[in-house]
Design an enzyme around this catalytic site. Structure first.
Site, PDB file in Angstrom:
ATOM      1  N   GLU A  11      -2.884  -5.370  -0.677  1.00 21.77           N
ATOM      2  CA  GLU A  11      -2.351  -4.336  -1.569  1.00 21.77           C
ATOM      3  C   GLU A  11      -2.055  -4.966  -2.931  1.00 21.77           C
ATOM      4  O   GLU A  11      -1.526  -6.087  -3.005  1.00 21.77           O
ATOM      5  CB  GLU A  11      -1.074  -3.788  -0.936  1.00 21.77           C
ATOM      6  N   LYS A  64      -1.911   5.642  -1.760  1.00 20.45           N
ATOM      7  CA  LYS A  64      -0.883   5.421  -0.742  1.00 20.45           C
ATOM      8  C   LYS A  64       0.039   6.623  -0.607  1.00 20.45           C
ATOM      9  O   LYS A  64       0.660   7.074  -1.573  1.00 20.45           O
ATOM     10  CB  LYS A  64      -0.088   4.166  -1.090  1.00 20.45           C
ATOM     11  N   CYS A 107      -0.276  -0.678   3.547  1.00 22.19           N
ATOM     12  CA  CYS A 107       1.025  -1.251   3.873  1.00 22.19           C
ATOM     13  C   CYS A 107       1.934  -0.307   4.670  1.00 22.19           C
ATOM     14  O   CYS A 107       1.689  -0.042   5.824  1.00 22.19           O
ATOM     15  CB  CYS A 107       1.695  -1.744   2.591  1.00 22.19           C
TER      16      CYS A 107
END
Length: 264
Positions: free
Chosen positions: A41, A115, A148
């Site tokens: 990331e 995300k 993540c």
């Protein structure tokens, strides 16, 4: 198929230096036969921002920004598919914690994911993702992408699996200790391979745990990184295992689902 993670320590707010490091490590993975490489990331920018101005100074458009262009060129040169996390600034100036997937000659830029589940201070600078979870067909495999903290929500991996993912690419900047233990379970419950590419190092007092992980549909840890070293791991995966959702002759993890009862 051979897949890989890159575990690295980005230099904060120095994309050019991070490009050089990522290039070296991707080449190393490719030398070992990797066909799909996952970067962490925000591999190009670092993570622990203190102001929106800092994010804006390194964020770029997708696909026309410098990071996507760098990855497209690297993928073309190395004849490899790459998934990597980057800070995105859209045409309206909105900021997203995003990931792009690119491929070799004939593929180029394939797509992006923003995300959905933002962690802690990310909420101060980034907008939550608005593109949904998507699976990208790269010919040899179908690759889903999450980033993540998305791992914390079982619905993320399940949605990607239901959409046909064989592999879940998981660029990460993990600081909590749980994901290396949890990702094999995410792989097991969805019968997919997972590739968590984490970073290492410390940034403004925030320590990242490393332990990048490749897990199998049988919850096997096929590779796990150290806590403090830059490294790559390359693993051969059997995609037929990810495409077989049967546990035994009577149970299938998808056909046995009863979503009519999964309601509040």
């Amino acid at each position: 198929m051979k897949v890989a993670y890159v575990q690295m320590e980005p230099t904060f707010l120095d994309p050019e230096k991070n490009y050089s490091k990522a290039e070296r490590l991707v080449r190393k993975a490719r030398e070992k036969g990797a066909q799909l490489v996952v970067l962490p990331e925000l591999f190009d920018t670092g993570y622990n921002f203190e102001s929106k101005n800092e994010v804006e100074s390194v964020a770029g458009q997708i696909p026309d920004g410098p990071t996507t262009e760098f990855l497209v060129e690297l993928a073309r040169e190395e004849e490899v598919f790459i998934v990597g996390g980057t800070a995105e600034k859209d045409e309206r100036g909105n900021l997203y914690n995003s990931a792009v997937i690119v491929g070799p000659l004939g593929w180029g830029y394939i797509g992006k994911y923003r995300k959905i589940h933002l962690f802690n201070g990310e909420k101060l600078f980034f907008k939550p993702g608005n593109l949904g979870f998507h699976v990208f067909n790269i010919g040899i495999a179908k690759v889903g992408v999450m980033i993540c903290f998305d791992w914390f929500f079982p619905e993320s991996a399940r949605t990607l699996a239901l959409k046909g993912a064989d592999i879940i690419a998981h660029p990460s900047n993990l600081v909590m200790p749980y994901a290396p233990k949890a990702m094999p379970i995410r792989a097991l419950e969805n019968r997919v391979y997972t590739i968590t590419a984490n970073r290492i190092g410390e940034e403004r007092g925030l320590r990242f745990i490393g332990k990048s992980t490749i897990a199998s549909p049988l919850a096997e840890v096929l590779a796990m990184g150290s806590e403090d070293s830059e490294e790559v791991a390359v693993v051969e995966v059997d995609l037929s295992l990810a495409r077989d959702k049967r546990i035994n002759e009577r149970n299938d993890v998808f056909k046995d689902r009863r979503p009519q009862y999964y309601v509040l």
